[in-house]
Design a protein around this motif. Structure first.
Motif, mmCIF file in Angstrom:
data_model
loop_
_atom_site.group_PDB
_atom_site.id
_atom_site.type_symbol
_atom_site.label_atom_id
_atom_site.label_comp_id
_atom_site.label_asym_id
_atom_site.label_seq_id
_atom_site.Cartn_x
_atom_site.Cartn_y
_atom_site.Cartn_z
ATOM 1 N N SER A 258 54.179 4.684 29.298
ATOM 2 C CA SER A 258 55.047 3.583 29.687
ATOM 3 C C SER A 258 55.818 3.897 30.962
ATOM 4 C CB SER A 258 56.031 3.265 28.553
ATOM 5 O OG SER A 258 56.971 4.301 28.408
ATOM 6 N N THR A 259 56.450 2.895 31.504
ATOM 7 C CA THR A 259 57.185 3.035 32.763
ATOM 8 C C THR A 259 58.392 3.954 32.635
ATOM 9 O OG1 THR A 259 58.447 1.030 32.242
ATOM 10 C CG2 THR A 259 56.451 0.766 33.581
ATOM 11 N N ASP A 260 58.900 4.170 31.419
ATOM 12 C CA ASP A 260 60.070 5.028 31.250
ATOM 13 C C ASP A 260 59.686 6.422 30.750
ATOM 14 O OD1 ASP A 260 59.318 4.403 28.699
ATOM 15 O OD2 ASP A 260 61.273 3.680 28.025
ATOM 16 N N GLN A 261 58.409 6.804 30.964
ATOM 17 C CA GLN A 261 57.954 8.130 30.564
ATOM 18 C C GLN A 261 57.467 8.915 31.773
ATOM 19 O OE1 GLN A 261 55.062 6.913 27.524
ATOM 20 N NE2 GLN A 261 56.417 7.735 25.945
ATOM 21 N N VAL A 262 57.557 10.248 31.655
ATOM 22 C CA VAL A 262 57.053 11.162 32.672
ATOM 23 C C VAL A 262 56.113 12.155 32.003
ATOM 24 C CG1 VAL A 262 59.141 10.934 34.063
ATOM 25 C CG2 VAL A 262 58.981 12.791 32.376
ATOM 26 N N ILE A 263 55.465 12.961 32.811
ATOM 27 C CA ILE A 263 54.619 14.046 32.320
ATOM 28 C C ILE A 263 55.334 15.365 32.549
ATOM 29 C CG2 ILE A 263 52.420 15.232 32.559
ATOM 30 C CD1 ILE A 263 52.135 12.446 31.418
ATOM 31 N N VAL A 264 55.438 16.172 31.509
ATOM 32 C CA VAL A 264 55.995 17.525 31.625
ATOM 33 C C VAL A 264 54.889 18.514 31.292
ATOM 34 C CG1 VAL A 264 57.661 19.187 30.727
ATOM 35 C CG2 VAL A 264 58.347 16.803 31.084
ATOM 36 N N VAL A 265 54.655 19.442 32.192
ATOM 37 C CA VAL A 265 53.612 20.448 32.008
ATOM 38 C C VAL A 265 54.259 21.814 31.835
ATOM 39 C CG1 VAL A 265 51.603 21.575 33.020
ATOM 40 C CG2 VAL A 265 51.977 19.126 33.391
ATOM 41 N N GLN A 266 53.992 22.434 30.684
ATOM 42 C CA GLN A 266 54.442 23.808 30.473
ATOM 43 C C GLN A 266 53.375 24.738 31.028
ATOM 44 O OE1 GLN A 266 53.915 26.193 26.872
ATOM 45 N NE2 GLN A 266 56.138 26.222 26.632
ATOM 46 N N MET A 267 53.679 25.369 32.157
ATOM 47 C CA MET A 267 52.761 26.316 32.778
ATOM 48 C C MET A 267 53.027 27.724 32.250
ATOM 49 S SD MET A 267 50.742 24.621 34.853
ATOM 50 C CE MET A 267 49.960 26.095 35.531
ATOM 51 N N HIS A 268 51.982 28.372 31.795
ATOM 52 C CA HIS A 268 52.046 29.780 31.403
ATOM 53 C C HIS A 268 51.446 30.585 32.549
ATOM 54 C CE1 HIS A 268 50.548 33.137 28.418
ATOM 55 N NE2 HIS A 268 51.289 33.617 29.409
ATOM 56 N N TYR A 269 52.301 31.370 33.207
ATOM 57 C CA TYR A 269 51.871 32.177 34.347
ATOM 58 C C TYR A 269 51.729 33.639 33.933
ATOM 59 C CZ TYR A 269 53.030 28.229 37.388
ATOM 60 O OH TYR A 269 53.081 27.003 37.996
ATOM 61 N N HIS A 270 50.645 34.258 34.402
ATOM 62 C CA HIS A 270 50.446 35.698 34.198
ATOM 63 C C HIS A 270 50.474 36.366 35.557
ATOM 64 C CE1 HIS A 270 49.266 39.179 31.859
ATOM 65 N NE2 HIS A 270 48.408 39.492 32.805
ATOM 66 N N PRO A 271 51.606 36.997 35.933
ATOM 67 C CA PRO A 271 51.731 37.588 37.272
ATOM 68 C C PRO A 271 50.685 38.666 37.522
ATOM 69 C CG PRO A 271 53.868 37.470 36.156
ATOM 70 C CD PRO A 271 52.832 37.158 35.131
ATOM 71 N N THR A 272 50.386 38.874 38.788
ATOM 72 C CA THR A 272 49.432 39.927 39.143
ATOM 73 C C THR A 272 50.018 41.311 38.906
ATOM 74 O OG1 THR A 272 50.165 40.073 41.441
ATOM 75 C CG2 THR A 272 48.469 38.433 40.922
ATOM 76 N N GLY A 273 51.356 41.416 38.923
ATOM 77 C CA GLY A 273 52.007 42.708 38.782
ATOM 78 C C GLY A 273 52.143 43.464 40.084
ATOM 79 N N THR A 274 51.478 42.977 41.136
ATOM 80 C CA THR A 274 51.519 43.679 42.414
ATOM 81 C C THR A 274 51.927 42.800 43.581
ATOM 82 O OG1 THR A 274 49.163 43.244 42.781
ATOM 83 C CG2 THR A 274 49.745 45.307 41.666
ATOM 84 N N SER A 275 51.978 41.478 43.368
ATOM 85 C CA SER A 275 52.276 40.598 44.489
ATOM 86 C C SER A 275 53.096 39.402 44.017
ATOM 87 C CB SER A 275 50.982 40.103 45.147
ATOM 88 O OG SER A 275 50.216 39.339 44.230
#
Length: 464
Positions: A258-275
């Motif tokens: 609906s017009t009063d809704q948005v999308i929320v995305v839970q991103m799971h990030y796995h860092p490289t550990g070096t950068s």
């Protein structure tokens, strides 16, 4: 799909254990009878003719340069160094990662869309290749050039990107919720959803929610992103992991937005550990005409007490959700009665959900009045080697008219097993991240060291 240590704690330990197990036998282990001249055994599989097609089909969408797998298997020189590991982890089903398994306790009514598991023949080919010291073969036997699976949703009507990227750094996994506002001027129906990852070296998986705009503003403080872990901020509509195809619902099925809704995305990030990395993953939506069926996901479970939470070990005078410190096989069981419904509801998608202490979850139905051809008790899905890092939904590979159903009065049952001891590597890592040295009692909740016991059931409701 993924074999590398970059895929989290479990994979790091897996790679180390496998490499240690292979010591003394060489990378390929013992081979058969050698051909004349010291070459590979006669008739052995070769990389270009036999192995590369398997890798292209099931592995390279994660294990190519710059992708989340952490190392590439795309060339002979790259794959040869991992031959023994690849053979071992595919033989026992740990790779490609797929956790909906047929067991003695659970035989789902249908297979699932996108099941990447290798055939016994493919597993045997990889084992024979490793045992023969990974012969290269003739490059002329190679299949056509590899094209990674498309990351875009076909015929998408809308693509949204964040205004600023997420910053991914350090050596601890990050969970970041990103708000995408489609700014609709009229209500629509969605039949396709996709995450187009911005940086495949750190984007591990994502959960996509439909959320009222006011709720998203409250959770985010009006910002585009906020830290999040645990409970859903709204209605779950999709789960993405590397290598997964976009969600495309069957014809005549859609999800209202609906017009009063948005999308929320839970991103799971796995860092490289070096950068330090940046990610600006996009959300893609496709619209459809007014559908015959509305697709809705319910999350039964997480019962806090009787009657839905059943008596179990270590309970006091009444059932309680508590996993004592040091318990290696604690069980929480739940029974949720489906409210009265005017019709049967077809089930399209199923899943289980726990956190890091969870190790095994099973989700099934006990029907109060089974119809013709229906089983009184039917298992939807079993994840006997639960891995939080690979959570996803499983869509039945069957036409709508043949899908399993639930009716009013049916009982949805969940059985979740937990290992709250230092023998669980996920517990060890979670404790270390919190600066703790020993397990503590775990209760129901949304924090890293809390737990859950949820089923997910994506069902179809006739559109009104």
């Amino acid at each position: 799909m993924a074999i590398a240590s970059r895929m989290g704690i479990g994979s790091a330990l897996l790679a180390a254990a496998l490499l240690a197990a292979c010591e003394g036998g060489g990378e390929g282990g013992a081979g058969g009878e050698a051909a004349e001249g010291g070459g590979p055994p006669a008739g052995s599989p070769t990389f270009y003719k036999d192995v590369l097609p398997i890798l292209q089909q099931s592995c390279l969408h994660c294990h190519s340069e710059g992708r989340i797998g952490g190392f590439s298997l795309a060339t002979y020189d790259e794959a040869k160094t991992q031959a023994g590991v690849v053979a071992a982890v595919t033989a026992d089903g740990r790779m490609p990662p797929w956790h909906a398994i047929e067991t003695d306790l659970c035989q789902p009514p249908y297979g699932f869309v996108g099941d990447p598991r290798l055939s016994d023949e493919a597993k045997a080919t990889l084992r024979a290749w490793a045992d023969a010291d990974a012969p290269e073969g003739d490059p002329a036997d190679a299949p056509q050039g590899y094209e990674p699976p498309p990351v875009d949703l076909p015929n998408a009507d809308l693509e949204l990107a964040p205004s600023e990227p997420s910053i991914v750094e350090g050596d601890h996994d990050q969970f970041v919720c990103v708000v995408y506002d489609p700014q609709l001027t009229q209500d629509v129906y969605v039949d396709g959803v996709n995450i187009a990852p911005g940086n495949e070296s750190v984007a591990h998986h994502a959960l996509v929610f439909r959320v009222d705009r006011s709720t998203a503003d409250e959770l985010s403080g009006g910002n585009e992103r906020f830290d999040c872990f645990g409970g859903p901020p709204g209605d779950l509509i999709h789960a993405w992991a590397p290598g997964m195809q976009p969600l495309q619902l069957p014809a005549t099925v859609g999800m209202p937005l609906s017009t009063d809704q948005v999308i929320v995305v839970q991103m799971h990030y796995h860092p490289t550990g070096t950068s330090t990395e940046e990610d600006a993953s996009k959300i893609q939506l496709r619209y459809t005409e007014e559908p015959k069926w509305d697709f809705t996901i319910a999350l039964p479970g997480n019962a806090t007490g009787a009657p839905e939470l059943l008596p179990g070990p270590n309970d006091g005078a009444s059932p309680q959700f508590r996993i004592p410190a040091g318990e290696k096989d604690h069980v929480e069981a739940m029974a949720i009665e489906v409210p009265q419904l005017p019709i049967e509801l077809p089930i399209l998608v199923v899943a289980t959900h726990m956190h890091y202490v969870g190790v095994d979850a099973r989700f099934w139905v006990e029907r109060s009045n089974p119809g013709p051809g229906e089983a009184e008790s039917e298992c939807f899905v079993h994840t006997p080697a639960w891995d939080f890092n690979w959570q996803r939904g499983y869509m039945y590979n069957a036409p709508i008219e043949d899908l399993p159903t639930v009716s009013g009065g049916d009982v949805l049952r969940l059985e979740c097993h937990y290992n709250n001891s230092m023998s669980n590597p996920f517990v060890v890592k979670a404790l270390a991240d919190q600066g703790k040295a020993a397990p503590e009692d775990v209760v129901l909740g949304e924090q890293t060291l809390d737990e859950m016991c949820l089923g997910a059931i994506g069902f179809l409701v006739p559109h009104q």
